[in-house]
Design a protein around this motif. Structure first.
Motif, PDB file in Angstrom:
ATOM      1  N   PRO A  90      -8.597 -45.746  35.650  1.00 17.65           N
ATOM      2  CA  PRO A  90      -9.624 -46.423  36.459  1.00 17.65           C
ATOM      3  C   PRO A  90     -11.041 -45.955  36.149  1.00 17.65           C
ATOM      4  O   PRO A  90     -11.768 -45.466  37.019  1.00 17.65           O
ATOM      5  CB  PRO A  90      -9.214 -46.074  37.893  1.00 17.65           C
ATOM      6  N   ASP A  91     -11.431 -46.138  34.919  1.00 15.74           N
ATOM      7  CA  ASP A  91     -12.727 -45.698  34.409  1.00 15.74           C
ATOM      8  C   ASP A  91     -13.687 -46.888  34.428  1.00 15.74           C
ATOM      9  O   ASP A  91     -13.511 -47.827  33.633  1.00 15.74           O
ATOM     10  CB  ASP A  91     -12.533 -45.161  32.994  1.00 15.74           C
ATOM     11  N   PRO A  92     -14.696 -46.914  35.299  1.00 19.32           N
ATOM     12  CA  PRO A  92     -15.567 -48.087  35.407  1.00 19.32           C
ATOM     13  C   PRO A  92     -16.263 -48.441  34.096  1.00 19.32           C
ATOM     14  O   PRO A  92     -16.380 -49.631  33.758  1.00 19.32           O
ATOM     15  CB  PRO A  92     -16.580 -47.681  36.481  1.00 19.32           C
ATOM     16  N   TRP A  93     -16.736 -47.453  33.369  1.00 20.94           N
ATOM     17  CA  TRP A  93     -17.412 -47.742  32.098  1.00 20.94           C
ATOM     18  C   TRP A  93     -16.453 -48.410  31.130  1.00 20.94           C
ATOM     19  O   TRP A  93     -16.791 -49.416  30.491  1.00 20.94           O
ATOM     20  CB  TRP A  93     -17.952 -46.452  31.488  1.00 20.94           C
ATOM     21  N   LEU A  94     -15.238 -47.874  31.006  1.00 20.79           N
ATOM     22  CA  LEU A  94     -14.238 -48.467  30.111  1.00 20.79           C
ATOM     23  C   LEU A  94     -13.931 -49.901  30.522  1.00 20.79           C
ATOM     24  O   LEU A  94     -13.911 -50.812  29.675  1.00 20.79           O
ATOM     25  CB  LEU A  94     -12.963 -47.628  30.127  1.00 20.79           C
ATOM     26  N   HIS A  95     -13.688 -50.127  31.789  1.00 20.49           N
ATOM     27  CA  HIS A  95     -13.358 -51.469  32.257  1.00 20.49           C
ATOM     28  C   HIS A  95     -14.491 -52.447  31.964  1.00 20.49           C
ATOM     29  O   HIS A  95     -14.244 -53.588  31.547  1.00 20.49           O
ATOM     30  CB  HIS A  95     -13.044 -51.443  33.749  1.00 20.49           C
ATOM     31  N   ARG A  96     -15.719 -52.010  32.159  1.00 21.50           N
ATOM     32  CA  ARG A  96     -16.855 -52.895  31.897  1.00 21.50           C
ATOM     33  C   ARG A  96     -16.946 -53.254  30.425  1.00 21.50           C
ATOM     34  O   ARG A  96     -17.132 -54.435  30.068  1.00 21.50           O
ATOM     35  CB  ARG A  96     -18.153 -52.247  32.379  1.00 21.50           C
ATOM     36  N   LYS A  97     -16.792 -52.277  29.549  1.00 18.64           N
ATOM     37  CA  LYS A  97     -16.877 -52.531  28.114  1.00 18.64           C
ATOM     38  C   LYS A  97     -15.746 -53.432  27.632  1.00 18.64           C
ATOM     39  O   LYS A  97     -15.944 -54.305  26.783  1.00 18.64           O
ATOM     40  CB  LYS A  97     -16.878 -51.208  27.343  1.00 18.64           C
ATOM     41  N   VAL A  98     -14.540 -53.205  28.154  1.00 25.16           N
ATOM     42  CA  VAL A  98     -13.414 -54.077  27.794  1.00 25.16           C
ATOM     43  C   VAL A  98     -13.666 -55.497  28.295  1.00 25.16           C
ATOM     44  O   VAL A  98     -13.483 -56.476  27.565  1.00 25.16           O
ATOM     45  CB  VAL A  98     -12.099 -53.513  28.369  1.00 25.16           C
ATOM     46  N   ALA A  99     -14.107 -55.619  29.542  1.00 22.70           N
ATOM     47  CA  ALA A  99     -14.326 -56.944  30.128  1.00 22.70           C
ATOM     48  C   ALA A  99     -15.389 -57.729  29.380  1.00 22.70           C
ATOM     49  O   ALA A  99     -15.299 -58.964  29.263  1.00 22.70           O
ATOM     50  CB  ALA A  99     -14.715 -56.796  31.598  1.00 22.70           C
ATOM     51  N   GLU A 100     -16.397 -57.049  28.876  1.00 22.29           N
ATOM     52  CA  GLU A 100     -17.489 -57.734  28.172  1.00 22.29           C
ATOM     53  C   GLU A 100     -17.015 -58.452  26.912  1.00 22.29           C
ATOM     54  O   GLU A 100     -17.701 -59.336  26.409  1.00 22.29           O
ATOM     55  CB  GLU A 100     -18.596 -56.739  27.839  1.00 22.29           C
ATOM     56  N   ALA A 154      -7.557 -49.074  24.593  1.00 20.71           N
ATOM     57  CA  ALA A 154      -7.910 -50.480  24.717  1.00 20.71           C
ATOM     58  C   ALA A 154      -9.061 -50.860  23.786  1.00 20.71           C
ATOM     59  O   ALA A 154      -9.009 -51.897  23.106  1.00 20.71           O
ATOM     60  CB  ALA A 154      -8.280 -50.803  26.162  1.00 20.71           C
ATOM     61  N   LEU A 155     -10.114 -50.052  23.745  1.00 21.84           N
ATOM     62  CA  LEU A 155     -11.246 -50.377  22.881  1.00 21.84           C
ATOM     63  C   LEU A 155     -10.862 -50.294  21.412  1.00 21.84           C
ATOM     64  O   LEU A 155     -11.340 -51.083  20.580  1.00 21.84           O
ATOM     65  CB  LEU A 155     -12.422 -49.450  23.182  1.00 21.84           C
ATOM     66  N   GLU A 156      -9.959 -49.372  21.085  1.00 20.52           N
ATOM     67  CA  GLU A 156      -9.493 -49.258  19.696  1.00 20.52           C
ATOM     68  C   GLU A 156      -8.655 -50.473  19.313  1.00 20.52           C
ATOM     69  O   GLU A 156      -8.754 -50.988  18.188  1.00 20.52           O
ATOM     70  CB  GLU A 156      -8.699 -47.959  19.529  1.00 20.52           C
ATOM     71  N   GLN A 157      -7.842 -50.950  20.228  1.00 24.17           N
ATOM     72  CA  GLN A 157      -7.106 -52.190  19.978  1.00 24.17           C
ATOM     73  C   GLN A 157      -8.081 -53.340  19.740  1.00 24.17           C
ATOM     74  O   GLN A 157      -7.929 -54.126  18.796  1.00 24.17           O
ATOM     75  CB  GLN A 157      -6.210 -52.530  21.166  1.00 24.17           C
ATOM     76  N   LEU A 158      -9.098 -53.423  20.590  1.00 19.91           N
ATOM     77  CA  LEU A 158     -10.057 -54.527  20.490  1.00 19.91           C
ATOM     78  C   LEU A 158     -10.868 -54.459  19.205  1.00 19.91           C
ATOM     79  O   LEU A 158     -11.252 -55.502  18.662  1.00 19.91           O
ATOM     80  CB  LEU A 158     -10.978 -54.519  21.713  1.00 19.91           C
TER      81      LEU A 158
END
Length: 324
Positions: free
Chosen positions: A213-223, A187-191
């Motif tokens: 379900p990685d909280p750090w990943l979800h937070r960074k994507v959401a930001e 996801a972060l690579e896509q972004l």
């Protein structure tokens, strides 16, 4: 003025009603057909229409059908059964992921891999633009979302070319964007690519992040402002359902409740109630998961009714609207 493009024409976002953010209705993926994986062949118009009727009976109004051409899309059939069931369907332009590309590209006499390799980025963008502005699958039914996808912890050269072409098509048409992530990876690579191309991440919905379900990943994507499609409901083979609820409520705690949507991603006959396999069906999320989530959200100190209205009604109106 913003609008949402359905298989039956353009509507105002306010007309969407209760919306599933990622599902499959009727499709015969060429690769799975060749491999004999019949569970992945949603090939009965009657059974698929019955599922849409279950969705409507449960209070549903609109479904985003994430079926792209490489996943056996048939928008003519989908339009017919959607109108018969009284459900609004948003169809997909673009592509899914490279794992499907050994299959044959309709009308081209070659595989998707061969055809994509033979096309320039601009030619691929022209193809996607035509699906949005002219029609798909030999019909005048136009796509309401442009889609790309990547593999499990991989993003090969062809997937990158498709991603960039889809972003180009978005820039020209204003269509909302949807991305497939395999098990919630990349996801972060896509972004990174989305932002490098000057596209607002708030125009993108990323699917399947609840499978990672990685909280750090979800937070960074959401930001970044992107929308989440939580679409793995009932897949306890990955983890118990409470994990998904925790992921959603974490995002709410961090201030991202306006970026959350929900869908079923039903893509197997065994998941449908109407294909004779005993599955839970398209009514399950609204009938069973929604009240459970409301209860769990309340126990955690949130207004669950308010949250599900955002997830199913308010947020899709922005996520699926063409840029004004």
């Amino acid at each position: 003025m913003a609008f949402v493009r359905t298989v039956s024409g353009d509507i105002d976002p306010s007309e969407m009603g209760v919306t599933y953010a990622h599902d499959h209705i009727y499709c015969i993926p060429q690769l799975w057909k060749e491999k004999g994986d019949t569970d992945l062949l949603l090939d009965s118009p009657e059974a698929s229409q019955a599922e849409l009727e279950l969705f409507a009976k449960a209070g549903g109004r609109t479904i985003y059908d994430a079926t792209a051409i490489d996943y056996g899309r048939d928008v003519g059939t989908v339009k017919r059964i959607a109108e018969a069931a009284g459900v609004q369907v948003i169809a997909t332009a673009g592509f899914n992921k490279a794992i499907m590309w050994p299959g044959k590209m309709p009308g081209k006499g070659m595989t998707f891999n061969q055809w994509i390799a033979s096309q320039s980025r601009d030619a691929l963008a022209r193809h996607v633009v035509a699906e949005v502005t002219e029609g798909m699958d030999g019909t005048d039914v136009r796509g309401g979302v442009v889609k790309f996808g990547t593999g499990y912890n991989t993003m090969n050269e062809s997937e990158i070319k498709i991603l960039l072409a889809v972003l180009d098509a978005h820039k020209e048409t204003g269509a909302p964007i949807h991305s497939h992530t395999e098990l919630g990876t990349m996801a972060l690579e896509q972004l990174d690519l989305v932002k490098a191309e000057g596209v607002d991440p708030a125009r993108l919905t990323i699917a399947h992040l609840d499978r990672n379900p990685d909280p750090w990943l979800h937070r960074k994507v959401a930001e970044t402002g992107v929308f989440f499609s939580f679409d793995g409901i009932t897949r306890v083979k990955y983890y118990s359902e409470d994990v998904r609820t925790r992921c959603i409520l974490d995002l709410v705690r961090w201030g991202h409740e306006d970026q959350i949507m929900v869908g079923g991603d039903i893509a197997r006959r065994t998941m449908f109630a109407s294909y004779g396999e005993g599955g839970l069906g398209m009514g399950f999320i609204l009938e069973k998961w929604k009240p459970r989530f409301i209860e769990e959200a309340g126990e955690a100190g949130f207004d669950g009714e308010k949250l599900v209205h955002k997830f199913f009604v308010e947020n899709p109106q922005r996520a699926f609207a063409f840029a004004g």
